[in-house]
Design a protein around this motif. Structure first.
Motif, PDB file in Angstrom:
ATOM      1  N   THR A 185      -9.396  -9.359  14.642  1.00 12.01           N
ATOM      2  CA  THR A 185      -8.749 -10.123  13.584  1.00 12.01           C
ATOM      3  C   THR A 185      -9.446  -9.810  12.267  1.00 12.01           C
ATOM      4  O   THR A 185     -10.589  -9.328  12.254  1.00 12.01           O
ATOM      5  N   PHE A 186      -8.747 -10.055  11.165  1.00 11.70           N
ATOM      6  CA  PHE A 186      -9.261  -9.663   9.862  1.00 11.70           C
ATOM      7  C   PHE A 186      -9.489 -10.843   8.934  1.00 11.70           C
ATOM      8  O   PHE A 186      -9.734 -10.655   7.736  1.00 11.70           O
ATOM      9  N   GLY A 187      -9.405 -12.041   9.473  1.00  9.51           N
ATOM     10  CA  GLY A 187      -9.765 -13.223   8.706  1.00  9.51           C
ATOM     11  C   GLY A 187      -9.034 -13.314   7.385  1.00  9.51           C
ATOM     12  O   GLY A 187      -7.815 -13.416   7.346  1.00  9.51           O
ATOM     13  N   SER A 188      -9.748 -13.271   6.285  1.00 10.28           N
ATOM     14  CA  SER A 188      -9.159 -13.375   4.956  1.00 10.28           C
ATOM     15  C   SER A 188      -9.297 -12.074   4.168  1.00 10.28           C
ATOM     16  O   SER A 188      -9.194 -12.062   2.948  1.00 10.28           O
ATOM     17  N   TYR A 189      -9.512 -10.980   4.860  1.00 11.99           N
ATOM     18  CA  TYR A 189      -9.572  -9.698   4.164  1.00 11.99           C
ATOM     19  C   TYR A 189      -8.198  -9.335   3.603  1.00 11.99           C
ATOM     20  O   TYR A 189      -7.172  -9.691   4.175  1.00 11.99           O
ATOM     21  N   PRO A 190      -8.168  -8.620   2.512  1.00  3.46           N
ATOM     22  CA  PRO A 190      -6.893  -8.200   1.931  1.00  3.46           C
ATOM     23  C   PRO A 190      -6.233  -7.092   2.737  1.00  3.46           C
ATOM     24  O   PRO A 190      -6.919  -6.209   3.263  1.00  3.46           O
ATOM     25  N   MET A 191      -4.933  -7.144   2.811  1.00  5.20           N
ATOM     26  CA  MET A 191      -4.165  -6.049   3.375  1.00  5.20           C
ATOM     27  C   MET A 191      -3.038  -5.710   2.398  1.00  5.20           C
ATOM     28  O   MET A 191      -2.727  -6.505   1.504  1.00  5.20           O
ATOM     29  N   GLY A 192      -2.451  -4.557   2.563  1.00  4.24           N
ATOM     30  CA  GLY A 192      -1.395  -4.170   1.639  1.00  4.24           C
ATOM     31  C   GLY A 192      -0.329  -3.324   2.294  1.00  4.24           C
ATOM     32  O   GLY A 192      -0.548  -2.706   3.337  1.00  4.24           O
ATOM     33  N   TRP A 193       0.820  -3.330   1.680  1.00  6.24           N
ATOM     34  CA  TRP A 193       1.896  -2.403   2.014  1.00  6.24           C
ATOM     35  C   TRP A 193       1.976  -1.370   0.897  1.00  6.24           C
ATOM     36  O   TRP A 193       1.921  -1.706  -0.286  1.00  6.24           O
ATOM     37  N   PHE A 194       2.112  -0.128   1.307  1.00  2.00           N
ATOM     38  CA  PHE A 194       2.225   0.976   0.370  1.00  2.00           C
ATOM     39  C   PHE A 194       3.440   1.806   0.786  1.00  2.00           C
ATOM     40  O   PHE A 194       3.909   1.717   1.918  1.00  2.00           O
ATOM     41  N   ARG A 195       3.919   2.615  -0.128  1.00  2.00           N
ATOM     42  CA  ARG A 195       5.007   3.514   0.236  1.00  2.00           C
ATOM     43  C   ARG A 195       4.787   4.870  -0.418  1.00  2.00           C
ATOM     44  O   ARG A 195       4.115   4.973  -1.461  1.00  2.00           O
ATOM     45  N   TYR A 250       6.863   3.647   4.561  1.00  2.00           N
ATOM     46  CA  TYR A 250       6.068   2.466   4.239  1.00  2.00           C
ATOM     47  C   TYR A 250       4.890   2.373   5.205  1.00  2.00           C
ATOM     48  O   TYR A 250       5.060   2.479   6.427  1.00  2.00           O
ATOM     49  N   TYR A 251       3.711   2.163   4.646  1.00  2.00           N
ATOM     50  CA  TYR A 251       2.491   2.051   5.415  1.00  2.00           C
ATOM     51  C   TYR A 251       1.843   0.702   5.158  1.00  2.00           C
ATOM     52  O   TYR A 251       1.877   0.200   4.029  1.00  2.00           O
ATOM     53  N   CYS A 252       1.224   0.147   6.192  1.00  2.00           N
ATOM     54  CA  CYS A 252       0.365  -1.011   5.967  1.00  2.00           C
ATOM     55  C   CYS A 252      -1.082  -0.574   6.157  1.00  2.00           C
ATOM     56  O   CYS A 252      -1.373   0.380   6.893  1.00  2.00           O
ATOM     57  N   ALA A 253      -1.940  -1.269   5.468  1.00  2.00           N
ATOM     58  CA  ALA A 253      -3.358  -0.923   5.500  1.00  2.00           C
ATOM     59  C   ALA A 253      -4.172  -2.180   5.246  1.00  2.00           C
ATOM     60  O   ALA A 253      -3.687  -3.127   4.628  1.00  2.00           O
ATOM     61  N   THR A 254      -5.426  -2.162   5.695  1.00  2.00           N
ATOM     62  CA  THR A 254      -6.272  -3.327   5.493  1.00  2.00           C
ATOM     63  C   THR A 254      -7.655  -2.925   5.007  1.00  2.00           C
ATOM     64  O   THR A 254      -8.153  -1.829   5.296  1.00  2.00           O
ATOM     65  N   GLN A 255      -8.233  -3.808   4.226  1.00  2.00           N
ATOM     66  CA  GLN A 255      -9.634  -3.677   3.887  1.00  2.00           C
ATOM     67  C   GLN A 255     -10.451  -4.341   4.988  1.00  2.00           C
ATOM     68  O   GLN A 255      -9.964  -5.223   5.697  1.00  2.00           O
ATOM     69  N   THR A 256     -11.679  -3.913   5.126  1.00  2.00           N
ATOM     70  CA  THR A 256     -12.577  -4.536   6.093  1.00  2.00           C
ATOM     71  C   THR A 256     -13.829  -5.091   5.433  1.00  2.00           C
ATOM     72  O   THR A 256     -14.750  -5.543   6.108  1.00  2.00           O
TER      73      THR A 256
END
Length: 118
Positions: free
Chosen positions: A27-37, A93-99
């Motif tokens: 799980t990633f808690g409150s880390y930011p994630m994003g959608w990119f294209r 479209y890609y999703c990605a997350t910071q850790t």
């Protein structure tokens, strides 16, 4: 640990699609994630972002008022509801997350293709 993006497809202009980004392995808690294209030959574009706990949604200028990002934290899933689609929204479209907070996007999903016909 991986992200998987789902929900792309072919839709007519003015239509809607909902993309899902499912995280597995942690799980990633409150880390930011994003959608990119990204479109071939063009730079990757930020579409929308949110924290996995649902806080702080934000949008790229080209999608404001048409796309909505939301989180189902219990399902480790983030959604991108795309309404009033335009041919210019055609992209992978890609999703990605910071850790880490303030870091870069280090884990990327495989991408899902969205095609909007005119």
């Amino acid at each position: 640990v991986q992200l998987q993006a789902f929900g792309g497809g072919l839709v007519q202009a003015g239509g809607s699609l909902r993309l899902s980004c499912v995280a597995s392995g942690r799980t990633f808690g409150s880390y930011p994630m994003g959608w990119f294209r990204q479109v071939p030959g063009k730079e990757r574009e930020f579409v929308a972002g949110i924290r996995w706990n649902g806080a702080a949604p934000k949008y790229g200028d080209s999608v404001k008022g048409r796309f909505t990002i939301s989180s189902a934290n219990a399902k480790n899933t983030v959604y991108l509801q795309m309404n009033s689609l335009k041919p210019d929204d055609t992209a992978v479209y890609y999703c990605a997350t910071q850790t880490t907070y303030g870091g870069s996007y280090t884990i990327w999903g495989q991408g899902t293709k969205v095609t909007v016909s005119s």
